[in-house]
Write a protein that holds these residues in place. Structure first.
Motif, PDB file in Angstrom:
ATOM      1  N   LYS A  51      21.733  36.131 -16.473  1.00  0.00           N
ATOM      2  CA  LYS A  51      20.648  35.321 -15.908  1.00  0.00           C
ATOM      3  C   LYS A  51      21.117  33.881 -15.898  1.00  0.00           C
ATOM      4  O   LYS A  51      21.542  33.350 -16.918  1.00  0.00           O
ATOM      5  CB  LYS A  51      19.386  35.423 -16.757  1.00  0.00           C
ATOM      6  N   SER A  52      21.067  33.252 -14.751  1.00  0.00           N
ATOM      7  CA  SER A  52      21.474  31.860 -14.608  1.00  0.00           C
ATOM      8  C   SER A  52      20.315  31.085 -13.995  1.00  0.00           C
ATOM      9  O   SER A  52      19.885  31.375 -12.878  1.00  0.00           O
ATOM     10  CB  SER A  52      22.715  31.760 -13.719  1.00  0.00           C
ATOM     11  N   ILE A  53      19.809  30.120 -14.743  1.00  0.00           N
ATOM     12  CA  ILE A  53      18.637  29.362 -14.310  1.00  0.00           C
ATOM     13  C   ILE A  53      19.022  27.890 -14.131  1.00  0.00           C
ATOM     14  O   ILE A  53      19.557  27.278 -15.060  1.00  0.00           O
ATOM     15  CB  ILE A  53      17.503  29.487 -15.347  1.00  0.00           C
ATOM     16  N   PRO A  54      18.788  27.320 -12.945  1.00  0.00           N
ATOM     17  CA  PRO A  54      19.104  25.899 -12.739  1.00  0.00           C
ATOM     18  C   PRO A  54      18.279  25.026 -13.678  1.00  0.00           C
ATOM     19  O   PRO A  54      17.079  25.228 -13.849  1.00  0.00           O
ATOM     20  CB  PRO A  54      18.706  25.643 -11.287  1.00  0.00           C
ATOM     21  N   LEU A  55      18.957  24.068 -14.310  1.00  0.00           N
ATOM     22  CA  LEU A  55      18.285  23.142 -15.226  1.00  0.00           C
ATOM     23  C   LEU A  55      18.034  21.785 -14.587  1.00  0.00           C
ATOM     24  O   LEU A  55      16.934  21.247 -14.656  1.00  0.00           O
ATOM     25  CB  LEU A  55      19.136  22.916 -16.481  1.00  0.00           C
ATOM     26  N   HIS A  56      19.088  21.227 -13.997  1.00  0.00           N
ATOM     27  CA  HIS A  56      18.983  19.856 -13.510  1.00  0.00           C
ATOM     28  C   HIS A  56      20.169  19.538 -12.611  1.00  0.00           C
ATOM     29  O   HIS A  56      21.225  20.134 -12.730  1.00  0.00           O
ATOM     30  CB  HIS A  56      18.962  18.892 -14.701  1.00  0.00           C
ATOM     31  N   LYS A  57      19.964  18.569 -11.737  1.00  0.00           N
ATOM     32  CA  LYS A  57      21.021  18.099 -10.842  1.00  0.00           C
ATOM     33  C   LYS A  57      21.233  16.610 -11.120  1.00  0.00           C
ATOM     34  O   LYS A  57      20.293  15.823 -10.999  1.00  0.00           O
ATOM     35  CB  LYS A  57      20.583  18.311  -9.393  1.00  0.00           C
ATOM     36  N   LEU A  58      22.450  16.252 -11.518  1.00  0.00           N
ATOM     37  CA  LEU A  58      22.777  14.837 -11.737  1.00  0.00           C
ATOM     38  C   LEU A  58      23.184  14.222 -10.410  1.00  0.00           C
ATOM     39  O   LEU A  58      24.193  14.611  -9.821  1.00  0.00           O
ATOM     40  CB  LEU A  58      23.938  14.684 -12.720  1.00  0.00           C
ATOM     41  N   GLU A  59      22.423  13.267  -9.942  1.00  0.00           N
ATOM     42  CA  GLU A  59      22.724  12.589  -8.685  1.00  0.00           C
ATOM     43  C   GLU A  59      23.791  11.515  -8.876  1.00  0.00           C
ATOM     44  O   GLU A  59      24.460  11.132  -7.920  1.00  0.00           O
ATOM     45  CB  GLU A  59      21.444  11.956  -8.106  1.00  0.00           C
ATOM     46  N   ASN A  60      23.923  11.023 -10.109  1.00  0.00           N
ATOM     47  CA  ASN A  60      24.929  10.009 -10.421  1.00  0.00           C
ATOM     48  C   ASN A  60      26.284  10.704 -10.515  1.00  0.00           C
ATOM     49  O   ASN A  60      26.641  11.263 -11.537  1.00  0.00           O
ATOM     50  CB  ASN A  60      24.569   9.307 -11.738  1.00  0.00           C
ATOM     51  N   TYR A  61      27.043  10.651  -9.438  1.00  0.00           N
ATOM     52  CA  TYR A  61      28.313  11.392  -9.340  1.00  0.00           C
ATOM     53  C   TYR A  61      29.447  10.530  -9.899  1.00  0.00           C
ATOM     54  O   TYR A  61      30.311  10.044  -9.175  1.00  0.00           O
ATOM     55  CB  TYR A  61      28.562  11.774  -7.886  1.00  0.00           C
ATOM     56  N   ASP A  62      29.414  10.349 -11.203  1.00  0.00           N
ATOM     57  CA  ASP A  62      30.399   9.523 -11.896  1.00  0.00           C
ATOM     58  C   ASP A  62      30.837  10.278 -13.152  1.00  0.00           C
ATOM     59  O   ASP A  62      29.999  10.624 -13.987  1.00  0.00           O
ATOM     60  CB  ASP A  62      29.771   8.174 -12.257  1.00  0.00           C
ATOM     61  N   LEU A  63      32.139  10.522 -13.287  1.00  0.00           N
ATOM     62  CA  LEU A  63      32.645  11.284 -14.436  1.00  0.00           C
ATOM     63  C   LEU A  63      32.364  10.586 -15.762  1.00  0.00           C
ATOM     64  O   LEU A  63      32.139  11.246 -16.772  1.00  0.00           O
ATOM     65  CB  LEU A  63      34.147  11.530 -14.295  1.00  0.00           C
TER      66      LEU A  63
END
Length: 106
Positions: A51-63
């Motif tokens: 089971k894989s449930i999306p938690l969050h998407k980081l919009e700040n694309y910085d390592l």
């Protein structure tokens, strides 16, 4: 605490049930096409489907930002963190390799 980290940790606490014979881990996927990092909560009971449930998407694309979130997430939770789409990349602060294998499809 950071707002992104608050959201991730809050959702993990809702999903983490501590069920016997069940593996739990967090997966972080690099999405270069959408310039974001996606967090998933994975669980798999012995003999059952993943089971894989999306938690969050980081919009700040910085390592550097992702490294900070991961460091804080490790302090907040004891779950394993797996990375997808980070082959040949290194953390900016520690210079450690992020993902060792190209095909992390378990």
């Amino acid at each position: 605490m950071n707002n992104d980290l608050d959201v991730i940790c809050g959702r993990i606490m809702l999903l983490f049930k501590r069920v016997d014979q069940t593996r739990y881990w967090i997966q972080v996927a690099n999405d270069p096409y959408d310039s974001s990092y996606n967090f998933f909560f994975n669980s798999q009971r012995r003999g059952k489907r993943l089971k894989s449930i999306p938690l969050h998407k980081l919009e700040n694309y910085d390592l550097r930002y992702l490294e900070k979130i991961i460091d804080e997430l490790k302090q907040e939770t004891n779950l394993t963190i797996k990375f997808i789409g980070f082959a040949d990349m290194r953390w900016p602060k520690t210079q450690k390799i992020i993902q060792w294998r190209r095909d992390n499809l378990e």
